[in-house]
Write an enzyme that holds these catalytic residues in place. Structure first.
Site, PDB file in Angstrom:
ATOM      1  N   TRP A 200       0.843  -1.191   0.000  1.00  0.00           N
ATOM      2  CA  TRP A 200       0.000   0.000   0.000  1.00  0.00           C
ATOM      3  C   TRP A 200       0.891   1.259   0.000  1.00  0.00           C
ATOM      4  O   TRP A 200       1.847   1.341   0.763  1.00  0.00           O
ATOM      5  CB  TRP A 200      -0.927   0.004   1.223  1.00  0.00           C
ATOM      6  CG  TRP A 200      -1.715   1.273   1.303  1.00  0.00           C
ATOM      7  CD1 TRP A 200      -2.827   1.577   0.583  1.00  0.00           C
ATOM      8  CD2 TRP A 200      -1.417   2.419   2.108  1.00  0.00           C
ATOM      9  NE1 TRP A 200      -3.245   2.858   0.883  1.00  0.00           N
ATOM     10  CE2 TRP A 200      -2.404   3.400   1.821  1.00  0.00           C
ATOM     11  CE3 TRP A 200      -0.419   2.726   3.030  1.00  0.00           C
ATOM     12  CZ2 TRP A 200      -2.415   4.648   2.432  1.00  0.00           C
ATOM     13  CZ3 TRP A 200      -0.430   3.972   3.642  1.00  0.00           C
ATOM     14  CH2 TRP A 200      -1.435   4.913   3.343  1.00  0.00           C
ATOM     15  N   ASP A 367     -16.020  11.885  -2.722  1.00  0.00           N
ATOM     16  CA  ASP A 367     -15.440  10.594  -2.336  1.00  0.00           C
ATOM     17  C   ASP A 367     -16.250   9.971  -1.209  1.00  0.00           C
ATOM     18  O   ASP A 367     -17.437  10.264  -1.006  1.00  0.00           O
ATOM     19  CB  ASP A 367     -13.958  10.817  -1.967  1.00  0.00           C
ATOM     20  CG  ASP A 367     -13.083   9.603  -2.238  1.00  0.00           C
ATOM     21  OD1 ASP A 367     -13.082   8.681  -1.407  1.00  0.00           O
ATOM     22  OD2 ASP A 367     -12.409   9.569  -3.287  1.00  0.00           O
ATOM     23  N   ARG A 444     -10.396  -2.604   7.897  1.00  0.00           N
ATOM     24  CA  ARG A 444     -10.972  -1.260   8.004  1.00  0.00           C
ATOM     25  C   ARG A 444     -12.440  -1.347   8.449  1.00  0.00           C
ATOM     26  O   ARG A 444     -13.285  -0.661   7.927  1.00  0.00           O
ATOM     27  CB  ARG A 444     -10.871  -0.569   6.645  1.00  0.00           C
ATOM     28  CG  ARG A 444     -10.807   0.918   6.691  1.00  0.00           C
ATOM     29  CD  ARG A 444     -11.036   1.486   5.288  1.00  0.00           C
ATOM     30  NE  ARG A 444     -10.811   2.909   5.262  1.00  0.00           N
ATOM     31  CZ  ARG A 444     -11.302   3.708   4.317  1.00  0.00           C
ATOM     32  NH1 ARG A 444     -12.044   3.228   3.360  1.00  0.00           N
ATOM     33  NH2 ARG A 444     -11.070   4.984   4.350  1.00  0.00           N
ATOM     34  N   LYS A 477     -15.969   6.529  -9.040  1.00  0.00           N
ATOM     35  CA  LYS A 477     -14.736   5.945  -8.513  1.00  0.00           C
ATOM     36  C   LYS A 477     -15.157   4.690  -7.760  1.00  0.00           C
ATOM     37  O   LYS A 477     -15.908   4.774  -6.782  1.00  0.00           O
ATOM     38  CB  LYS A 477     -14.045   6.938  -7.579  1.00  0.00           C
ATOM     39  CG  LYS A 477     -12.767   6.409  -6.942  1.00  0.00           C
ATOM     40  CD  LYS A 477     -12.078   7.533  -6.179  1.00  0.00           C
ATOM     41  CE  LYS A 477     -10.919   7.047  -5.340  1.00  0.00           C
ATOM     42  NZ  LYS A 477     -10.397   8.119  -4.485  1.00  0.00           N
ATOM     43  N   ASP A 479     -14.124   1.777  -5.510  1.00  0.00           N
ATOM     44  CA  ASP A 479     -13.055   1.447  -4.567  1.00  0.00           C
ATOM     45  C   ASP A 479     -13.199   0.017  -4.067  1.00  0.00           C
ATOM     46  O   ASP A 479     -14.261  -0.610  -4.198  1.00  0.00           O
ATOM     47  CB  ASP A 479     -13.131   2.443  -3.393  1.00  0.00           C
ATOM     48  CG  ASP A 479     -11.786   2.693  -2.747  1.00  0.00           C
ATOM     49  OD1 ASP A 479     -10.864   1.898  -2.954  1.00  0.00           O
ATOM     50  OD2 ASP A 479     -11.675   3.700  -2.011  1.00  0.00           O
ATOM     51  N   MET A 480     -12.145  -0.512  -3.453  1.00  0.00           N
ATOM     52  CA  MET A 480     -12.160  -1.861  -2.866  1.00  0.00           C
ATOM     53  C   MET A 480     -11.054  -1.869  -1.819  1.00  0.00           C
ATOM     54  O   MET A 480      -9.882  -1.969  -2.162  1.00  0.00           O
ATOM     55  CB  MET A 480     -11.870  -2.869  -3.986  1.00  0.00           C
ATOM     56  CG  MET A 480     -12.182  -4.311  -3.697  1.00  0.00           C
ATOM     57  SD  MET A 480     -10.799  -5.212  -3.023  1.00  0.00           S
ATOM     58  CE  MET A 480     -11.444  -6.863  -3.002  1.00  0.00           C
ATOM     59  N   ASN A 481     -11.451  -1.707  -0.556  1.00  0.00           N
ATOM     60  CA  ASN A 481     -10.453  -1.363   0.454  1.00  0.00           C
ATOM     61  C   ASN A 481      -9.999  -2.476   1.383  1.00  0.00           C
ATOM     62  O   ASN A 481      -9.426  -2.194   2.436  1.00  0.00           O
ATOM     63  CB  ASN A 481     -10.962  -0.191   1.297  1.00  0.00           C
ATOM     64  CG  ASN A 481     -10.788   1.115   0.559  1.00  0.00           C
ATOM     65  OD1 ASN A 481      -9.695   1.451   0.124  1.00  0.00           O
ATOM     66  ND2 ASN A 481     -11.870   1.844   0.372  1.00  0.00           N
ATOM     67  N   CYS A 527     -10.220   1.562  -8.299  1.00  0.00           N
ATOM     68  CA  CYS A 527      -9.379   1.926  -7.163  1.00  0.00           C
ATOM     69  C   CYS A 527      -9.433   0.771  -6.183  1.00  0.00           C
ATOM     70  O   CYS A 527     -10.435   0.066  -6.101  1.00  0.00           O
ATOM     71  CB  CYS A 527      -9.956   3.203  -6.530  1.00  0.00           C
ATOM     72  SG  CYS A 527      -9.113   3.734  -5.031  1.00  0.00           S
ATOM     73  N   ASP A 549      -2.537   5.449  -3.257  1.00  0.00           N
ATOM     74  CA  ASP A 549      -2.956   6.439  -2.263  1.00  0.00           C
ATOM     75  C   ASP A 549      -1.819   7.371  -1.897  1.00  0.00           C
ATOM     76  O   ASP A 549      -2.020   8.344  -1.162  1.00  0.00           O
ATOM     77  CB  ASP A 549      -3.448   5.726  -0.994  1.00  0.00           C
ATOM     78  CG  ASP A 549      -4.928   5.413  -1.084  1.00  0.00           C
ATOM     79  OD1 ASP A 549      -5.593   5.923  -2.001  1.00  0.00           O
ATOM     80  OD2 ASP A 549      -5.424   4.650  -0.233  1.00  0.00           O
TER      81      ASP A 549
HETATM   82  C1  DGJ Z   1      -9.073   4.471  -0.591  1.00  0.00           C
HETATM   83  C2  DGJ Z   1      -8.858   5.286  -1.824  1.00  0.00           C
HETATM   84  O1  DGJ Z   1      -7.687   4.907  -2.462  1.00  0.00           O
HETATM   85  C3  DGJ Z   1      -8.868   6.745  -1.463  1.00  0.00           C
HETATM   86  O2  DGJ Z   1      -8.570   7.535  -2.576  1.00  0.00           O
HETATM   87  C4  DGJ Z   1     -10.215   7.095  -0.891  1.00  0.00           C
HETATM   88  O3  DGJ Z   1     -11.181   6.928  -1.873  1.00  0.00           O
HETATM   89  C5  DGJ Z   1     -10.502   6.213   0.311  1.00  0.00           C
HETATM   90  N1  DGJ Z   1     -10.330   4.817   0.008  1.00  0.00           N
HETATM   91  C6  DGJ Z   1     -11.887   6.436   0.815  1.00  0.00           C
HETATM   92  O4  DGJ Z   1     -12.239   5.574   1.812  1.00  0.00           O
END
Ligand code: DGJ
Length: 742
Positions: A200, A367, A444, A477, A479-481, A527, A549
């Protein structure tokens, strides 16, 4: 481009102006690999490329021929257990427990163009004459499993796309426990292995290794292609560099668990395998069922790494990415994430958008934090409806207000995730991936929705489609965190649990396909906590992705440089952010932050209201500059000139299609005193065109700039003359070169 079959020698030869790929049906009915490399003249028989040699202590197929052993023969799609002890391309677990199979040649078919891979991202053709496809059918008689090997050769470039489709034409169910997309056996191992690795905020750094007997591999078992490894590797001759020498790039068009490996055997032959990670995969095939592997792409060139990259860039930009935005200049955006994080109101967002508009920004992106009970990381994911406390008029009104300012509006989603504190989870606690009786790990504070289940994908689709249908949204956008843990789906029986990782990704692709079809003019940016899923599979649906990021300009030099090995500039989300930078707390000049972000889709990740009037003026100039040169920057030919992995200085450039405009980005990390004289030998210019240098006002022919070099020696560093403004660390420049007399 041609695909020839020589009947008497049972040899296939695929070739175009750049490459040849040759295979032969061997005595035992298996397919042998004869050659992959620079184009050679076609002829009837290349059998001698397969060297049969009688070796002691080798297991052999025939009692009358001790030279015929698969142990040291190059093959196309090898199995384990019939005299080949290297890692196989395919493995089938059968009802009696056996894993031995034997795929025999059955026949072939040649077709114009390239068939689509249902449910999977893949390269494509627009006109049939752009490519030709060979399908070779193999069969394992005992199980009744048929394997169709697909090879597509494109008319232009050293590109070969490959995939395999399995059909169960027998009766007893089997389990495919390994089904690689590609195997390439090469006759020697005199290569350096290059991979893109990191974590990351430090994605896709270039790493190289020497090949030794044994296996080197990269892969992911995280459910996403990952920050740690990218589904892209290169074999390059040790002396090859950016400008010359033989290289073969391998890229897997897939976003889930993968493996790419190279195995050197005792005789120095080299086997490359690429495909779905076998350790987390097992696919049950019942009679009449089929399984399609993802596509893998190989690019060969003898013109060095940069030419390989350009070949991938063009292919992925033009024949992998699709839709309305494929060939269009990308909007300059302002994203509120680093400006506000979760701390915003409608009013604050509109203030940011208004200032952005004044500076020339084209798209405002809201976002994370706009939905459900999302006031922080612990709640709301899964409930894709506006939080009315923050956004009293919902997304519809906010989008209208932003549009009324003359900006487009974009919105963040994280479709694959749920917080336990959400209505979706309270209603459907069984919709997450979780193993019965085991702990449920969070990432998270969020859990992964079971996208292997159609009803789950349907439910998320309905929520997203409703908002997209109601509000004027031009950009998403996605995302997948977090990565997947305790992978298990309550939907599938025990014998199908090995399918869940792959079915999950198929569910992600399905949702992307439905949304991009229904809303064709919406620009999607992928993302995954930055660049955790920056892969070719995503590019098929989302023509751009958030690279990392880490938005610090110096850090981005390495990240974007590494990413450019495979991925085009138009795919790289790159933004100017505040100082001190939020990831590394570094202060870089505003011009350097923009000079790095220009080589991407470009935007701002800050609240422009917090800048001084002088800085705002600079931002206006940056945006005007980007608009002027955006087509060249995003769609020109890209050249890496100086690696930030090797020097204190880095450089790259783009050249327009007509060679009349070029932009050179030059960056120095730390300042130095009394520096050396420096030059950059440019690339891709027309030797006889005269280019005006925007910084010096002088004109130079392309050949001077390419062979003698662009002088970049710096008198602003160290003890500078009194009339020169001294620079600091993290200095950078853009040289614009424009033709004066064609
Ligand atoms: C991770 C993304 O890479 C960021 O740019 C942002 O969108 C955050 N998640 C939001 O939780």
């Amino acid at each position: 481009m041609k695909i020839v079959y020589h009947e008497t020698s049972r040899t296939f030869h695929l070739y175009n102006d750049s490459i040849s790929y040759i295979m032969q049906v061997m005595r035992n009915g298996h397919l042998g690999q004869l050659y992959f490399g620079k184009r050679i003249r076609d002829k009837e028989d290349f059998s001698y490329f397969l060297e049969f040699c009688e070796r002691p202590m080798t297991a052999c197929i025939y009692e009358d021929d001790r030279s015929f052993s698969l142990e040291h023969i190059r093959q196309e799609y090898p199995v384990f257990g019939t005299t080949d002890y290297r890692q196989p391309a395919v493995e089938i677990r059968q009802e009696n427990g056996s894993r031995i199979s034997e795929f025999q040649y059955q026949g072939y078919q040649i077709s114009e163009g390239k068939p689509a891979l249902p449910g999977l991202p893949a390269t494509y053709t627009e006109q049939e004459e752009e490519a030709r496809t060979l399908r070779i059918t193999l069969k394992d008689e005992l199980t009744g499993i048929r394997a169709d090997l697909f090879y597509t050769i494109f008319a232009e470039g050293g590109i070969l796309a490959r995939s395999v489709k399995f059909y169960h034409e027998g009766t007893a169910p089997v389990a495919l426990s390994r089904a690689m997309s590609l195997c390439l056996d090469l006759p020697d191992c005199d290569y350096t292995w290059l991979q893109l690795s990191g974590c990351w905020a430090r994605e896709r750094y270039i790493h190289t290794r020497n090949l030794e007997p044994g296996i080197v591999s990269v892969g992911s078992m995280r459910g996403n292609s990952s920050h740690e490894q990218n589904p892209f590797v290169v074999l390059k001759r040790p002396a090859a560099d950016e400008r010359q020498g033989e290289v073969i790039g391998f890229s897997l068009i897939y976003s889930g668990n993968f493996r790419m490996q190279a195995e050197v055997d005792a005789h120095n032959t080299l086997r490359v395998l690429a495909g779905i990670e076998p350790d987390t995969f097992e696919w049950r095939l019942e009679s009449g069922e089929s399984f399609q592997t993802p596509e893998a792409v190989m690019v060969y060139t003898d013109r060095g790494l940069n030419h390989m990259s350009q070949t991938f860039h063009r292919l992925y930009q033009k024949r992998l990415a699709r839709g309305y935005w494929r060939d269009r200049e990308r909007p300059i955006l302002n994203n509120n994430w680093e400006a506000t994080y979760f701390d915003f109101t409608e009013e604050r967002l509109l203030e940011i958008a208004a200032r952005a508009k004044q500076c020339g920004v084209e798209l405002f992106v809201l976002d994370d934090g706009w939905f459900g009970a999302r006031s922080g990381e612990k709640a709301g994911l899964g409930d894709w409806e506006a939080n009315r406390e923050r956004l009293p008029g919902g997304i519809t009104r906010l989008a209208e207000q932003v549009e009324a300012m003359g900006l487009k509006f974009g919105l963040w989603f994280e479709p694959e995730m749920v917080n336990k504190d959400s209505n979706l989870y309270r209603q459907h606690p069984d919709w997450i991936l979780a193993t019965p009786g085991r702990s449920q790990s969070h990432g998270r504070f969020q859990y992964v929705l079971d996208f292997s289940r159609k009803e789950v994908v349907d439910a998320i689709y309905e929520q997203m489609a409703r908002i997209l249908g109601e509000a004027r949204i031009s950009y998403i956008k996605w995302d997948m965190n977090r990565s997947i843990t305790e992978c298990y789906s309550s939907e599938w029986p025990p014998e199908r649990q090995g399918e869940v990782y792959h079915r999950y990704i198929l569910g992600v692709y399905d949702l992307y396909e439905r949304l991009t079809r229904q809303f064709p003019e919406v620009l999607f940016e992928s993302c995954s906590s930055g660049g955790g899923r920056f892969d070719p599979g995503m590019l098929y649906y989302a023509p751009q992705g958030w690279v990392s990021d880490n938005s610090d300009a110096v850090e981005r030099l390495k990240i974007q440089y590494g990413t450019s090995l495979c991925y085009p500039i138009s795919s790289m989300g790159a933004h100017v952010s505040v100082i001190p930078n939020h990831q590394v707390f570094r202060n870089t000049p505003l011009h350097t932050r923009a000079n790095v972000a220009y080589f991407g889709t470009f935007g701002y990740e800050l609240d422009l209201n917090k800048l001084t009037e002088g800085e705002l003026e600079e931002v206006r100039e940056q945006i005007a500059f980007m608009k002027k040169y955006r087509r060249v920057l995003q769609f020109g030919w890209f050249y890496r000139l100086q690696s930030p992995f090797e020097e204190n200085e880095a450089a790259w450039m783009v050249v327009s299609e007509d060679q009349k405009t070029a932009l050179v980005g030059w960056y120095r990390v730390l300042n130095c005193v009394n520096g050396r004289y420096t030059r950059l030998r440019l690339e891709g210019l027309h030797p006889s065109y005269s280019y005006r240098n925007s910084r010096t006002g002088t004109s130079h022919f392309g050949d001077e700039l390419m062979y003698a070099g662009l002088i970049t020696s710096d008198e602003t560093a160290g003890q500078v003359p009194s009339h020169v403004k001294p620079c600091t660390d993290f200095e950078s420049r853009i040289y614009v070169l424009e033709v004066t007399e064609p």
